[in-house]
Design a protein around this motif. Structure first.
Motif, short mmCIF file in Angstrom:
data_model
loop_
_atom_site.label_atom_id
_atom_site.label_comp_id
_atom_site.label_asym_id
_atom_site.label_seq_id
_atom_site.Cartn_x
_atom_site.Cartn_y
_atom_site.Cartn_z
N GLY A 177 47.21 35.75 42.09
CA GLY A 177 46.34 36.78 41.51
C GLY A 177 46.36 36.63 40.00
O GLY A 177 46.83 35.61 39.47
N THR A 178 45.88 37.65 39.32
CA THR A 178 45.77 37.49 37.87
C THR A 178 47.11 37.64 37.16
O THR A 178 47.31 37.06 36.10
CB THR A 178 44.72 38.46 37.31
OG1 THR A 178 43.46 38.10 37.87
CG2 THR A 178 44.60 38.36 35.81
N THR A 179 48.05 38.39 37.73
CA THR A 179 49.36 38.44 37.09
C THR A 179 49.93 37.03 36.97
O THR A 179 50.35 36.60 35.89
CB THR A 179 50.32 39.33 37.91
OG1 THR A 179 49.74 40.62 38.06
CG2 THR A 179 51.67 39.45 37.24
N ASN A 234 47.73 34.84 34.63
CA ASN A 234 48.10 35.06 33.23
C ASN A 234 49.40 34.32 32.90
O ASN A 234 49.51 33.65 31.88
CB ASN A 234 48.29 36.56 32.95
CG ASN A 234 46.97 37.30 32.75
OD1 ASN A 234 45.98 36.73 32.29
ND2 ASN A 234 46.95 38.58 33.09
N HIS A 287 46.11 44.64 29.73
CA HIS A 287 46.56 45.01 31.08
C HIS A 287 48.08 44.85 31.18
O HIS A 287 48.64 43.90 30.65
CB HIS A 287 45.87 44.10 32.10
CG HIS A 287 45.97 44.59 33.52
ND1 HIS A 287 47.03 44.28 34.34
CD2 HIS A 287 45.15 45.39 34.24
CE1 HIS A 287 46.83 44.86 35.52
NE2 HIS A 287 45.69 45.53 35.48
N SER A 311 49.88 43.78 33.43
CA SER A 311 50.34 42.54 34.05
C SER A 311 50.43 41.41 33.03
O SER A 311 51.20 40.47 33.19
CB SER A 311 49.40 42.13 35.18
OG SER A 311 48.18 41.66 34.67
N GLN A 371 40.57 40.29 26.62
CA GLN A 371 40.30 40.80 27.95
C GLN A 371 38.79 40.82 28.20
O GLN A 371 38.03 41.30 27.36
CB GLN A 371 40.87 42.21 28.02
CG GLN A 371 40.77 42.88 29.34
CD GLN A 371 41.70 44.09 29.40
OE1 GLN A 371 42.75 44.06 30.01
NE2 GLN A 371 41.30 45.15 28.75
N GLY A 415 36.68 42.58 30.80
CA GLY A 415 36.69 43.53 31.92
C GLY A 415 37.92 44.43 31.85
O GLY A 415 38.97 44.10 32.40
N VAL A 418 40.19 47.40 32.87
CA VAL A 418 40.43 47.91 34.22
C VAL A 418 39.98 49.38 34.36
O VAL A 418 39.73 49.85 35.47
CB VAL A 418 41.92 47.66 34.55
CG1 VAL A 418 42.80 48.77 34.05
CG2 VAL A 418 42.12 47.33 35.99
N ASP A 459 42.03 37.22 29.74
CA ASP A 459 42.32 37.87 31.02
C ASP A 459 40.97 38.35 31.55
O ASP A 459 40.46 39.38 31.13
CB ASP A 459 43.30 39.03 30.83
CG ASP A 459 43.56 39.78 32.14
OD1 ASP A 459 42.87 39.51 33.13
OD2 ASP A 459 44.45 40.64 32.15
N ALA A 485 40.18 38.91 34.87
CA ALA A 485 40.47 39.17 36.29
C ALA A 485 39.20 39.42 37.11
O ALA A 485 38.89 38.66 38.02
CB ALA A 485 41.43 40.33 36.42
N PHE A 486 38.47 40.48 36.77
CA PHE A 486 37.21 40.68 37.51
C PHE A 486 36.01 40.43 36.61
O PHE A 486 34.96 40.01 37.07
CB PHE A 486 37.15 42.07 38.16
CG PHE A 486 37.25 43.23 37.20
CD1 PHE A 486 38.46 43.64 36.69
CD2 PHE A 486 36.10 43.90 36.79
CE1 PHE A 486 38.56 44.70 35.80
CE2 PHE A 486 36.18 44.97 35.90
CZ PHE A 486 37.41 45.37 35.39
N ASP A 530 40.72 36.62 39.00
CA ASP A 530 41.10 37.09 40.32
C ASP A 530 40.00 36.74 41.30
O ASP A 530 38.82 36.91 41.00
CB ASP A 530 41.25 38.62 40.32
CG ASP A 530 42.67 39.03 40.60
OD1 ASP A 530 43.34 38.32 41.37
OD2 ASP A 530 43.10 40.05 40.06
N HIS A 547 40.58 37.72 44.78
CA HIS A 547 40.64 38.78 45.81
C HIS A 547 39.94 40.05 45.31
O HIS A 547 39.73 40.97 46.09
CB HIS A 547 42.07 39.07 46.26
CG HIS A 547 43.07 39.29 45.18
ND1 HIS A 547 44.31 38.69 45.19
CD2 HIS A 547 43.04 40.04 44.07
CE1 HIS A 547 44.99 39.07 44.13
NE2 HIS A 547 44.25 39.89 43.43
N LYS A 548 39.61 40.11 44.03
CA LYS A 548 38.83 41.26 43.57
C LYS A 548 37.35 40.99 43.85
O LYS A 548 36.89 41.22 44.95
CB LYS A 548 39.09 41.51 42.08
CG LYS A 548 40.48 42.15 41.85
CD LYS A 548 40.76 42.42 40.39
CE LYS A 548 42.14 43.08 40.23
NZ LYS A 548 42.57 43.09 38.83
C1 LIG Z 1 43.75 43.38 38.41
C2 LIG Z 1 43.99 42.91 37.02
C3 LIG Z 1 45.13 42.18 36.71
C4 LIG Z 1 46.24 41.91 37.71
O1 LIG Z 1 45.77 41.19 38.79
P1 LIG Z 1 46.60 41.00 40.14
O2 LIG Z 1 45.70 40.19 40.98
O3 LIG Z 1 46.84 42.37 40.68
O4 LIG Z 1 47.87 40.31 39.81
C5 LIG Z 1 45.24 41.71 35.42
N1 LIG Z 1 44.30 41.96 34.49
C6 LIG Z 1 43.20 42.68 34.76
C7 LIG Z 1 42.18 42.91 33.67
C8 LIG Z 1 43.00 43.17 36.03
O5 LIG Z 1 41.89 43.87 36.32
#
Ligand SMILES: *Cc1c(COP(=O)(O)O)cnc(C)c1O
Length: 452
Positions: A134-136, A139, A178, A180, A223, A225, A227, A252, A254-255, A281, A283-284
């Motif tokens: 995932g994104t954690t 990153n 974020h 993470s 970043q 997006g 959260v 970052d 992620a989405f 990410d 899975h998002k």
């Molecule tokens: C969801 C998210 C993360 C963490 O992603 P995981 O898949 O839960 O590890 C990191 N950064 C942003 C901006 C996110 O939206």
């Protein structure tokens, strides 16, 4: 085996067919029913069909219907049909994606998916990538490459010599980074708090005029997006400043990076393709099964420097060896579902998914505003923050929405306000789902339940 798998298909199809009718969060009795799965480790073997039945009977009702159409918590996608089907077949294959020799199909899927995605995101075809959880971890993986490359320029080999005594690096994050990403910095020995934090504006965007001086020992994390609000840091200005100074930019995304799939939203990403690394990410917003994320690095050498390992028995070939790009060695073959999702959606399907989710987020915000509730963010993407009055009232509404079960939304704090977060991220969500959810939220927030 055949009967067992057919029985599994029947049960899974029944679960998915019922997901539209059930409450989104499980009933407390269903969660309590999970106790029936415990007890002492059985002394004797059980028939697999019995195990499956027990799992379905006790487990299915206790799931959160995150894969259904009215789950708007966190940023959680469902699973597009082709990806679920590929996940099942991939499960039967049981491939180890560490090395090409272990699974040519798993390795090839990653190569194809990477080629498709760099094209979609407008990144150089020569980028390297690691397929992670995932994104954690994306990153973490990308920032390990950044740490390696920036220290190498300073004459330091961090993989061999570690961080003790290394030249100091400066890490810059935005005020809305974020959590993470901070965790990734902690894991890398760069420190959760040993960072320079750049103030953000009212939408959570890093303010580029507040950037400190940059140099070639700087890693700046932006970043795409947020959260909470869905807002994007101004990548164009930041990347051009970083480029002049020789600093490394990590995104970052992620989405937010998926906005690239739509010409309506791609402009939010302007300049982000000039960065050095990206975390994404899957899975998002791509709606593949958990877990799935990708770390992309402009110069694949830097990622390999950070992640490669060597041992005689690993016998690396001249090909792309997947485990030279990830923290893990043995790993599930995530490329299979990514390939299936992208192959089935195609460019237009992905675009439609992103645009529909954004349109439905706008509908939520308009519907809530119309009846007098305050939307706290500019709805630029798929995220909506709504306040129902003071903190206590907003918390009451969130708890009541969750227990009502029509839909599920979580809470957050945004610039001193308690807010309910609505994230529209699933391929399965229709206009009807949003109207039904909106009606439930409004009914609950207006206290019409209480008056009955
Ligand atoms: C969801 C998210 C993360 C963490 O992603 P995981 O898949 O839960 O590890 C990191 N950064 C942003 C901006 C996110 O939206």
């Amino acid at each position: 085996m055949k009967e067992l798998l057919e029985e599994t298909a029947v049960r899974a199809a029944r679960y998915l067919a019922g997901i539209n009718r059930r409450r989104v969060a499980p009933a407390p009795e269903s969660v309590a029913g999970l106790e029936s799965l415990g007890g002492a480790l059985p002394e004797h073997s059980s028939h697999p069909a019995k195990v499956l039945a027990l799992l379905d009977d006790a487990g299915s009702p206790a799931t959160v219907a995150t894969t259904g159409p009215r789950y708007f918590g966190f940023v959680i996608g469902g699973t597009v049909p082709a990806a679920l089907a590929a996940n099942w077949l991939g499960g039967a294959w049981d491939q180890n994606a560490a090395l090409y020799a272990m699974s040519p199909v798993a390795a090839k899927m990653e190569e194809i998916v990477l080629q498709w995605l760099v094209d979609l995101f407008g990144l150089p075809a020569t980028c390297g990538a690691g397929f992670v959880t995932g994104t954690t971890m994306a990153n973490f993986t990308a920032l390990a490459a950044a740490r390696s490359a920036v220290l190498k320029r300073a004459g330091w080999d961090v993989e061999e010599d570690g961080l003790f005594g290394a030249p100091a690096l400066r890490v810059i994050v935005g005020a809305e980074v974020h959590v993470s990403l901070r965790k990734a910095l902690a894991l890398l020995g760069l420190g959760r708090s040993r960072v320079t934090t750049v103030p953000a504006d009212d939408q959570g965007r890093m303010r580029p005029e507040a950037l400190p001086p940059l140099d070639d020992r700087t890693i700046i994390c932006i970043q795409s997006g947020n959260v909470n609000t869905g807002a994007f840091d101004p990548a164009e200005q930041i990347c051009s400043r970083a480029r002049q100074a020789g600093a490394w930019v990590h995104v970052d995304g992620a989405f937010g990076l998926w906005a690239a799939a739509s010409p309506l939203y791609a402009k939010l990403l302007a300049g982000a393709s000039a960065a050095d690394s990206w975390a994404i990410d899957c899975h998002k917003w791509l709606n593949v099964p958990y877990d799935s994320g990708i770390a992309v690095v402009r110069n694949p050498e830097h990622l390999r420097d950070a992640m490669a390992m060597s041992a005689a028995y690993l016998e690396p070939s001249a090909r792309r060896e997947p485990c030279f790009y990830t923290p893990e060695a043995s790993r599930r073959a995530r490329g299979i579902e990514l390939w299936a999702a992208l192959r089935s959606l195609g460019r237009s399907g992905l675009r439609e998914l992103i645009e529909r989710n954004c349109r439905l987020a706008k509908r939520f915000s308009e519907g809530l505003r119309q009846v007098g509730f305050e939307v706290l963010n500019e709805v630029v993407l798929n995220q909506v923050l709504v306040s129902f009055g003071d903190s206590d009232e907003t918390r009451r509404v969130i708890a009541a929405v969750q227990s009502d079960g029509t839909c599920w939304c979580g809470g957050t704090e945004w610039h001193g306000h308690t807010a309910m977060r609505i994230s529209v991220s699933s391929w399965a969500t229709t206009e009807e789902d949003v109207e039904r959810s909106l009606a439930a939220v409004i009914r609950i927030a207006k206290g019409e339940d209480l008056k009955l």
